[in-house]
Design an enzyme around this catalytic site. Structure first.
Site, PDB file in Angstrom:
ATOM      1  N   GLU A   2     -47.050   1.562 -51.093  1.00 26.90           N
ATOM      2  CA  GLU A   2     -48.200   1.999 -51.887  1.00 26.90           C
ATOM      3  C   GLU A   2     -48.572   3.453 -51.608  1.00 26.90           C
ATOM      4  O   GLU A   2     -48.611   3.892 -50.466  1.00 26.90           O
ATOM      5  CB  GLU A   2     -49.411   1.098 -51.601  1.00 26.90           C
ATOM      6  CG  GLU A   2     -49.193  -0.365 -51.942  1.00 26.90           C
ATOM      7  CD  GLU A   2     -48.993  -0.611 -53.446  1.00 26.90           C
ATOM      8  OE1 GLU A   2     -49.333   0.271 -54.260  1.00 26.90           O
ATOM      9  OE2 GLU A   2     -48.479  -1.710 -53.775  1.00 26.90           O
ATOM     10  N   ARG A  16     -59.364 -10.775 -59.900  1.00 26.17           N
ATOM     11  CA  ARG A  16     -58.918 -11.625 -61.014  1.00 26.17           C
ATOM     12  C   ARG A  16     -59.125 -13.097 -60.656  1.00 26.17           C
ATOM     13  O   ARG A  16     -59.386 -13.930 -61.504  1.00 26.17           O
ATOM     14  CB  ARG A  16     -57.434 -11.324 -61.260  1.00 26.17           C
ATOM     15  CG  ARG A  16     -56.761 -12.032 -62.399  1.00 26.17           C
ATOM     16  CD  ARG A  16     -55.286 -11.595 -62.494  1.00 26.17           C
ATOM     17  NE  ARG A  16     -54.604 -11.636 -61.196  1.00 26.17           N
ATOM     18  CZ  ARG A  16     -54.060 -12.727 -60.665  1.00 26.17           C
ATOM     19  NH1 ARG A  16     -54.100 -13.875 -61.301  1.00 26.17           N
ATOM     20  NH2 ARG A  16     -53.456 -12.677 -59.484  1.00 26.17           N
ATOM     21  N   CYS A  40     -55.765  -6.707 -51.145  1.00 20.86           N
ATOM     22  CA  CYS A  40     -54.816  -5.753 -50.562  1.00 20.86           C
ATOM     23  C   CYS A  40     -55.293  -4.319 -50.725  1.00 20.86           C
ATOM     24  O   CYS A  40     -55.274  -3.528 -49.772  1.00 20.86           O
ATOM     25  CB  CYS A  40     -53.421  -5.931 -51.164  1.00 20.86           C
ATOM     26  SG  CYS A  40     -52.625  -7.435 -50.584  1.00 20.86           S
ATOM     27  N   HIS A  47     -46.323  -3.713 -50.186  1.00 22.62           N
ATOM     28  CA  HIS A  47     -46.314  -5.026 -50.837  1.00 22.62           C
ATOM     29  C   HIS A  47     -44.890  -5.597 -50.843  1.00 22.62           C
ATOM     30  O   HIS A  47     -43.920  -4.849 -50.988  1.00 22.62           O
ATOM     31  CB  HIS A  47     -46.787  -4.921 -52.294  1.00 22.62           C
ATOM     32  CG  HIS A  47     -48.255  -5.174 -52.476  1.00 22.62           C
ATOM     33  ND1 HIS A  47     -49.125  -4.225 -52.960  1.00 22.62           N
ATOM     34  CD2 HIS A  47     -49.013  -6.291 -52.243  1.00 22.62           C
ATOM     35  CE1 HIS A  47     -50.348  -4.748 -53.023  1.00 22.62           C
ATOM     36  NE2 HIS A  47     -50.309  -5.991 -52.597  1.00 22.62           N
TER      37      HIS A  47
HETATM   38  N1  PCA Z   1     -51.777 -10.154 -51.637  1.00 20.97           N
HETATM   39  C1  PCA Z   1     -53.053  -9.975 -52.309  1.00 20.97           C
HETATM   40  C2  PCA Z   1     -54.087 -10.217 -51.264  1.00 20.97           C
HETATM   41  C3  PCA Z   1     -53.384 -10.883 -50.130  1.00 20.97           C
HETATM   42  C4  PCA Z   1     -51.953 -10.696 -50.408  1.00 20.97           C
HETATM   43  O1  PCA Z   1     -51.019 -10.990 -49.645  1.00 20.97           O
HETATM   44  C5  PCA Z   1     -53.169  -8.632 -53.028  1.00 20.97           C
HETATM   45  O2  PCA Z   1     -52.154  -8.054 -53.430  1.00 20.97           O
HETATM   46  O3  PCA Z   1     -54.286  -8.146 -53.190  1.00 20.97           O
END
Ligand code: PCA
Length: 215
Positions: free
Chosen positions: A80, A90, A143, A167
């Site tokens: 990111e 959401r 996140c 991610h």
């Molecule tokens: N993914 C979510 C929150 C926790 C996770 O592992 C997100 O992308 O916000």
């Protein structure tokens, strides 16, 4: 010994597993040159996640903090670039909170850039045969909340420390519950995170190579 703090999340949204945690718990105690990796699972809950993260940072005084989460539907590892000062959920978090269009930090800057060498990390992953890209949005759920809070906290309290967010995709066994859902094996995700952490530790500044971001 220096410390690299790596966090991941508990399952959320009805899932029974979260690949971010399954992968990083395997890295507990491993070494990267002169640093020790400490891993910690965060709850998928607005605010509580950040309170725990701040406690961990104060405990370990890490020079590098990397938070990891699941982005179900993305086909590759995404490093990111930016976190924005907004909560817009959401779905409800694991405590039933569903904030809509609220700031993470009242009066905080609109956004923070990752202080990780994101292009160098993506390139190293690609060179080792792992699909990875830079992402321009960490979303607006927990996140992004954790990435923003992390960078805000480091900026205010530990300006010499660096931090950012990665991610990961669904695991293959999770993807079987959907049609045409991309996934990545736990072995590859774990190896990707290890490489990403090493590159982040060893490179204090980034390389300037053309983007190619898809998210
Ligand atoms: N993914 C979510 C929150 C926790 C996770 O592992 C997100 O992308 O916000």
């Amino acid at each position: 010994m220096k410390t690299i703090l790596v966090t991941a999340f508990e399952p959320f949204g009805g899932d029974t597993t979260n690949p971010s945690w399954e992968a990083i718990k395997r890295l507990q105690g491993s070494r990267v040159t002169d640093a020790n990796i400490e891993v910690h699972q965060l709850p998928c809950i607005f605010d509580t996640s950040l309170a725990q993260l701040y406690t961990m940072i104060d405990n370990y005084q890490p020079e590098l903090v990397i938070s990891v989460g699941l982005a179900g539907g993305r086909p590759d590892i995404t490093v990111e670039r930016i976190a924005i000062n907004i909560n817009d959920a959401r779905i409800a978090d694991n405590a039933g909170n569903q904030p809509v269009d609220t700031p993470i930090i009242v009066g905080g800057p609109a956004a923070y850039f990752s202080s990780l060498p994101i292009k160098a990390m993506v390139r190293a992953l690609n060179m080792s045969g792992i699909p990875a890209t830079v992402s321009q949005t960490a979303g607006t759920f927990v996140c992004n909340h954790v990435m923003y809070g992390l960078l805000h906290y480091l900026t205010q309290k530990y300006p010499a420390a660096r931090g950012g967010f990665i991610h990961v995709p669904y695991l293959p066994e999770q993807a079987t519950e959907y049609t045409n859902m991309p996934s990545m094996s736990l072995e590859i995700i774990t190896s990707a995170l290890k490489t990403a952490i090493e590159v982040a530790w060893e490179n204090k500044s980034d390389i300037a190579v053309a983007g190619g971001a898809t998210h």
